[in-house]
Write a protein that holds these residues in place. Structure first.
Motif, PDB file in Angstrom:
ATOM      1  N   ALA A  49      -5.276  -2.045  15.562  1.00 38.81           N
ATOM      2  CA  ALA A  49      -4.008  -1.564  15.009  1.00 38.81           C
ATOM      3  C   ALA A  49      -4.236  -0.507  13.929  1.00 38.81           C
ATOM      4  CB  ALA A  49      -3.199  -2.733  14.454  1.00 38.81           C
ATOM      5  N   VAL A  50      -5.225  -0.735  13.083  1.00 39.58           N
ATOM      6  CA  VAL A  50      -5.537   0.248  12.041  1.00 39.58           C
ATOM      7  C   VAL A  50      -6.058   1.529  12.678  1.00 39.58           C
ATOM      8  CG1 VAL A  50      -7.079   0.736  10.083  1.00 39.58           C
ATOM      9  CG2 VAL A  50      -5.935  -1.490  10.260  1.00 39.58           C
ATOM     10  N   TRP A  51      -6.948   1.394  13.663  1.00 41.63           N
ATOM     11  CA  TRP A  51      -7.468   2.572  14.366  1.00 41.63           C
ATOM     12  C   TRP A  51      -6.327   3.326  15.035  1.00 41.63           C
ATOM     13  CZ3 TRP A  51      -7.063   3.585  19.610  1.00 41.63           C
ATOM     14  CH2 TRP A  51      -7.715   4.746  20.043  1.00 41.63           C
ATOM     15  N   ALA A  53      -3.168   3.454  14.210  1.00 37.26           N
ATOM     16  CA  ALA A  53      -2.367   4.148  13.202  1.00 37.26           C
ATOM     17  C   ALA A  53      -3.045   5.457  12.782  1.00 37.26           C
ATOM     18  CB  ALA A  53      -2.150   3.248  11.994  1.00 37.26           C
ATOM     19  N   PHE A  54      -4.368   5.414  12.594  1.00 40.52           N
ATOM     20  CA  PHE A  54      -5.100   6.635  12.264  1.00 40.52           C
ATOM     21  C   PHE A  54      -5.064   7.629  13.426  1.00 40.52           C
ATOM     22  CE2 PHE A  54      -7.030   4.288   8.732  1.00 40.52           C
ATOM     23  CZ  PHE A  54      -7.054   5.287   7.756  1.00 40.52           C
ATOM     24  N   VAL A  56      -2.635   7.991  15.649  1.00 37.86           N
ATOM     25  CA  VAL A  56      -1.301   8.604  15.664  1.00 37.86           C
ATOM     26  C   VAL A  56      -1.208   9.663  14.572  1.00 37.86           C
ATOM     27  CG1 VAL A  56       1.143   8.154  15.237  1.00 37.86           C
ATOM     28  CG2 VAL A  56      -0.141   6.643  16.741  1.00 37.86           C
ATOM     29  N   ALA A  57      -1.722   9.356  13.387  1.00 38.39           N
ATOM     30  CA  ALA A  57      -1.704  10.334  12.290  1.00 38.39           C
ATOM     31  C   ALA A  57      -2.533  11.566  12.650  1.00 38.39           C
ATOM     32  CB  ALA A  57      -2.224   9.699  11.008  1.00 38.39           C
TER      33      ALA A  57
END
Length: 113
Positions: A49-51, A53-54, A56-57
């Motif tokens: 999930a953290v990966w 989000a990065f 998408v950014a």
């Protein structure tokens, strides 16, 4: 190359693209390492999930970079981002500033009209 902002603008686009491709390239080693260290699908899901989000950014940063020549989005024409090496509007090549510094290098062919 008459525009002094061209090297700075193209450099910014190249950095954003490297960040995007780096985020894509780190996926498998990151998930493998997470599974290996935690031995937990739940913890790996958090890492994913953290990966994501990065990712998408990074995708947004690369997609919405403005072309230093025409001012339009370098990669977006319509709805879908196209991560090609030329501006999809004016045809400016991603390495046009580097080509101008090399003596004897022929100019880039014109892009789309």
């Amino acid at each position: 190359m008459s525009d002094p902002n061209l090297p700075k603008g193209l450099g910014r686009i190249r950095r954003r693209r490297w960040f995007l491709w780096g985020m894509i390239g780190i996926y498998l080693p990151l998930i493998w390492l997470s599974l290996r260290l935690t031995r937990s699908d739940a913890h790996t899901a958090v890492v994913f999930a953290v990966w994501f989000a990065f990712l998408v950014a990074a995708s947004c940063l690369a997609s919405f970079a403005r072309c230093p020549r025409c001012g339009n989005y370098f990669h977006v024409h319509g709805f879908v981002p196209l991560f090609v090496r030329r501006c999809v509007h004016c045809g400016l090549h991603l390495t046009e500033d580097r080509r101008a510094r090399r003596p004897g290098t022929p100019p880039a062919p014109p892009g789309p009209a």
